[in-house]
Motif scaffolding. Sequence first.
Motif, mmCIF file in Angstrom:
data_model
loop_
_atom_site.group_PDB
_atom_site.id
_atom_site.type_symbol
_atom_site.label_atom_id
_atom_site.label_comp_id
_atom_site.label_asym_id
_atom_site.label_seq_id
_atom_site.Cartn_x
_atom_site.Cartn_y
_atom_site.Cartn_z
ATOM 1 N N ARG A 115 0.870 -1.041 -0.392
ATOM 2 C CA ARG A 115 -0.460 0.513 0.079
ATOM 3 C C ARG A 115 1.027 1.533 -0.458
ATOM 4 O O ARG A 115 0.343 2.252 -0.873
ATOM 5 N N ILE A 116 1.922 0.986 0.250
ATOM 6 C CA ILE A 116 3.112 1.786 0.286
ATOM 7 C C ILE A 116 3.083 3.036 -0.909
ATOM 8 O O ILE A 116 3.419 3.310 -1.665
ATOM 9 N N LEU A 117 3.702 1.831 -1.726
ATOM 10 C CA LEU A 117 4.257 1.359 -2.862
ATOM 11 C C LEU A 117 3.270 1.920 -3.589
ATOM 12 O O LEU A 117 3.687 2.822 -4.501
ATOM 13 N N SER A 118 1.998 1.761 -3.589
ATOM 14 C CA SER A 118 0.647 1.836 -4.639
ATOM 15 C C SER A 118 0.586 3.301 -4.269
ATOM 16 O O SER A 118 -0.253 3.983 -5.081
ATOM 17 N N GLY A 119 0.634 3.830 -3.983
ATOM 18 C CA GLY A 119 0.417 5.196 -3.229
ATOM 19 C C GLY A 119 -0.930 5.182 -2.130
ATOM 20 O O GLY A 119 -1.674 6.667 -2.240
ATOM 21 N N ASP A 120 -1.143 4.266 -1.601
ATOM 22 C CA ASP A 120 -3.145 3.843 -0.384
ATOM 23 C C ASP A 120 -2.256 4.808 0.661
ATOM 24 O O ASP A 120 -3.588 5.194 1.620
ATOM 25 N N LEU A 121 -1.695 4.239 1.320
ATOM 26 C CA LEU A 121 -1.231 4.839 2.705
ATOM 27 C C LEU A 121 -0.382 6.285 2.818
ATOM 28 O O LEU A 121 -0.193 6.729 3.825
ATOM 29 N N GLU A 122 0.336 6.954 1.459
ATOM 30 C CA GLU A 122 0.939 8.143 2.325
ATOM 31 C C GLU A 122 1.896 8.355 0.223
ATOM 32 O O GLU A 122 1.319 7.271 0.003
ATOM 33 N N GLN A 123 1.836 8.858 -0.048
ATOM 34 C CA GLN A 123 2.461 9.894 -0.927
ATOM 35 C C GLN A 123 2.962 9.209 -2.054
ATOM 36 O O GLN A 123 4.093 8.737 -1.135
ATOM 37 N N ARG A 124 2.584 8.200 -3.151
ATOM 38 C CA ARG A 124 3.957 7.557 -3.278
ATOM 39 C C ARG A 124 4.604 8.059 -4.368
ATOM 40 O O ARG A 124 5.464 8.453 -4.148
ATOM 41 N N PRO A 125 5.656 6.669 -3.757
ATOM 42 C CA PRO A 125 7.135 7.031 -3.883
ATOM 43 C C PRO A 125 7.406 7.241 -5.047
ATOM 44 O O PRO A 125 7.516 7.169 -6.264
ATOM 45 N N ASP A 126 8.408 8.038 -5.301
ATOM 46 C CA ASP A 126 9.732 8.676 -6.786
ATOM 47 C C ASP A 126 10.127 7.402 -7.656
ATOM 48 O O ASP A 126 10.650 7.630 -8.456
ATOM 49 N N ALA A 127 10.901 6.913 -6.326
ATOM 50 C CA ALA A 127 12.148 6.101 -6.715
ATOM 51 C C ALA A 127 11.793 4.448 -5.980
ATOM 52 O O ALA A 127 11.774 5.044 -4.290
ATOM 53 N N ILE A 128 12.293 3.574 -6.323
ATOM 54 C CA ILE A 128 12.527 2.748 -4.570
ATOM 55 C C ILE A 128 13.536 2.242 -5.350
ATOM 56 O O ILE A 128 14.253 1.694 -5.490
ATOM 57 N N VAL A 129 14.221 2.607 -3.247
ATOM 58 C CA VAL A 129 15.878 1.299 -3.604
ATOM 59 C C VAL A 129 15.093 0.364 -3.489
ATOM 60 O O VAL A 129 14.575 -0.076 -1.875
ATOM 61 N N CYS A 130 16.272 -1.380 -3.635
ATOM 62 C CA CYS A 130 15.634 -2.718 -3.183
ATOM 63 C C CYS A 130 16.708 -2.969 -2.301
ATOM 64 O O CYS A 130 18.445 -3.675 -3.490
ATOM 65 N N VAL A 131 16.990 -3.293 -1.434
ATOM 66 C CA VAL A 131 18.311 -4.106 -0.471
ATOM 67 C C VAL A 131 17.989 -5.748 -1.094
ATOM 68 O O VAL A 131 17.331 -6.861 -0.723
ATOM 69 N N VAL A 132 19.087 -6.187 -1.680
ATOM 70 C CA VAL A 132 19.283 -7.122 -1.623
ATOM 71 C C VAL A 132 20.479 -8.193 -1.034
ATOM 72 O O VAL A 132 21.601 -7.570 -1.461
ATOM 73 N N ASP A 133 20.108 -9.304 0.323
ATOM 74 C CA ASP A 133 21.408 -9.601 0.584
ATOM 75 C C ASP A 133 22.287 -10.810 -1.351
ATOM 76 O O ASP A 133 21.294 -11.727 -1.440
ATOM 77 N N GLY A 134 23.523 -10.046 -0.755
ATOM 78 C CA GLY A 134 24.045 -10.282 -2.111
ATOM 79 C C GLY A 134 24.091 -12.211 -1.782
ATOM 80 O O GLY A 134 24.323 -12.897 -2.820
ATOM 81 N N THR A 135 24.189 -12.725 -0.513
ATOM 82 C CA THR A 135 24.666 -13.735 -0.366
ATOM 83 C C THR A 135 23.372 -14.821 -0.871
ATOM 84 O O THR A 135 23.363 -16.031 0.276
ATOM 85 N N GLN A 136 22.714 -14.356 -0.678
ATOM 86 C CA GLN A 136 20.535 -14.659 -1.078
ATOM 87 C C GLN A 136 20.165 -14.145 -2.066
ATOM 88 O O GLN A 136 18.752 -13.469 -1.972
ATOM 89 N N LEU A 137 20.962 -14.578 -3.060
ATOM 90 C CA LEU A 137 20.162 -13.694 -4.355
ATOM 91 C C LEU A 137 19.153 -14.027 -4.998
ATOM 92 O O LEU A 137 17.581 -13.117 -4.916
ATOM 93 N N SER A 138 18.556 -15.301 -4.765
ATOM 94 C CA SER A 138 17.321 -16.164 -5.345
ATOM 95 C C SER A 138 15.977 -15.545 -4.570
ATOM 96 O O SER A 138 15.263 -14.843 -5.236
#
Lengths: 643, 86
Positions: free
Chosen positions: A73-96
């Motif tokens: 709901r945050i990403l779709s702008g339902d709870l608060e203003q929709r974000p302009d971009a997303i940063v996704c943290v990925v653990d390099g040792t848990q790629l899949s």
Amino acid sequence: MRIALAGNPNSGKTTLFNALTGKRARIGNYPGVTVESRHGTSHLPDGTPYTLVDLPGCYSLTAQSPEEDVANRILSGDLEQRPDAIVCVVDGTQLSRGLYLVMQLIALKQPLVIALNMMDAVRANGMHIDIDQLAKRLDVTVVPICARRGEGITELQEAIRRAVREPHLPWIPAFAGMTTIADAQKNSPPAAHALIDARYQFIDTLIAHVVSVTPRSVDITERIDHILLHPVGGLTLFVFVMVLLFQAVFSWSEPIIGAIETGMGGLIDLANGLIPPSSTRALLVDGVLVGVGNVIVFLPQIAMLFFGMAVLEESGYLARAAFLMDGLMRRVGLQGKAFVPLLSSFACAIPGIMAARTIESKRDRLVTIFVAPFMSCSARLPVYVLIIAALFSHMPPVWGVLSVGGLLIAAMYFLGFFAAIGVAWVLKKTALRDAPQAFILELPAYRMPNIKTVTRSVIERCSIFVSQTGRVIVALSVVLWALMAYPRLDAAEVVRLGETHASQVQLEQSFAGKLGHAIEPVIQPLGFDWRIGISLVASFAAREVLVSALGQIYAVNGQDDGSLVKALRADIDPTTGKSAFTPLVGISLMVFFVLALQCLSTVATVRRETGSWRWPIAQIITMNTLAYTASFLVYQVGSLIGF
Amino acid sequence: MTHTCHNTIRYLAELGVGQSAIIAQTAESTNTGNRLREMGFTPGTEIRLVRCGPGGCPMQFSVRGTQLLMRADDARHVFIQSTRAA
Ligand SMILES: Nc1nc2c(ncn2[C@@H]2O[C@H](COP(=O)(O)OP(=O)(O)O)[C@@H](O)[C@H]2O)c(=O)[nH]1
């Protein structure tokens, strides 16, 4: 400008959030859900400030859990203003699994940057990741970082700047035209599974292309687990760790609490000396200042527990503790992660309830919060001790060795514990029947706890308690103070009566005193007279207040427990000519204290942690009804069989 | 993935400690089945029962390089093909 930070649990999201924002986060609650919101401020390389929104850690966006739902709901702008971009943290040792979340973010059609974290661990594991290939095949900017050491943060900021200034929507031909998994799940479960499988197939192929591994022979985490999760050795060590944690919360915080109480006492004396006596002074000092004192006395225990919890969580041991305790806790209708919150509730329910936030499942978290106040906390101990000193200390020991008092205290601890189990069981069959959730928990790799993250978590919890819970505690304390202070005795009367006697008369004729008198018919079947009634009303500020309130009513010098014990023993009921405070009354009163919810600070904390008044009110009704019924039974049955 | 030998499909909970198997299917219309599938329990993936907690619960599985704890009740939502020697 708003940037959202997404990622799997344990991917290093919190560490990166701290590295990006530096300063303190603003923590609140999203309305209607029990999930916390975290916002921080950071700056692009060109100096433009932006708000960083921390999403709850999740594996997917299909709203299978409250966390995923909030993230969605945050990403779709339902709870608060929709974000302009997303940063996704990925653990390099848990790629899949990390990339699976990335796939779903790509489908949202928003500018996206991948922060490939734990690059130090990737290298240490003998892995090599072809970053350029990964970026090209995903059509997303990938920035390798090490959040813990602050490496790659500048590059990440630059990538965020580009994502916002020169937006580019990633597009993977293989997924063009596919419906979302959430939609498919609603319409056709087999189709949803096919979509999930297709994504994992894509990921597996991708990983095969970009990752090369030189296998290392030893897996350190597995080696440590072999010892720490051993049925005998692991459990022994667990008991040791828990004893240490409990010691810290229960005993090591004691001197600090003492110092705070002395300090507050000094402050109160100072204020009383500076301000001329008036009703405003009474409100400020006895109402507000004492209320503030009621808030900060909890800080040492909260800080101790959250320091311990943060170290255990950061190192990866908390999940192991859940592994070791789940079998036992499952039998009593709870789960492994409920152990630490309930254990610390024996010191004080407030840090215990706050610690329940580590439980992912909403239902298990609510049950744990609901039953935590049944654990006999340290504030009940002075009450037990007083009653035992007055009524049971002269009895001969059972079988010559076991003191009656000791046995009674043990019985009270067990009573609270079993009441908790019973209520948890009933809750799961009734109010929380509809929300069963699987217990699936990841065992993260062992890591050295990061002192900065630990300190920050302690400071964060303490400041939330002061600013959000503290307000409610102060307000409730002032209300309770007013009930006991009004209507006031006039000054001439105070002089005539003398101080000790005046404070007795003041309490008796106050609103609280009248209330204590008024409820006498109701509490008489429990063996309580109006004096206990007044003390019960007063003890809603904190349970140990019962002792000082009784002292006030019996007009004994506040400081000396011995004289109160004598006064209680000497109290003869004028109508029957027998002692008013019989051992049966004592047991009935102790049972009442075990089961009743009489702690405003607990109420305020439950409200903060559950996000509504519904739970604390349900808790007050349940616990106090139970306390009344149990004391009623004790006194009536006890009287019948001639005690 | 094709499942030619249906007679060998079993519950994940039947796996012995230290044994590995290939995931055949996850339950289709259950929440748990969906969640596990999304966590990478896709058909064809190898899974190993690493150890069980004191008294047999919970179970620790190794899937796609991750260690996951699960109770036997929840493991019932996963079906495996055949056991391989560990
Ligand atoms: N080796 C290594 N560990 C990290 C890195 N970033 C975070 N961690 C550790 O990973 C664990 C989980 O991090 P945390 O930020 O709490 O993850 P979250 O659950 O996603 O918020 C903690 O023990 C961190 O200290 C990193 O870049 N390298």
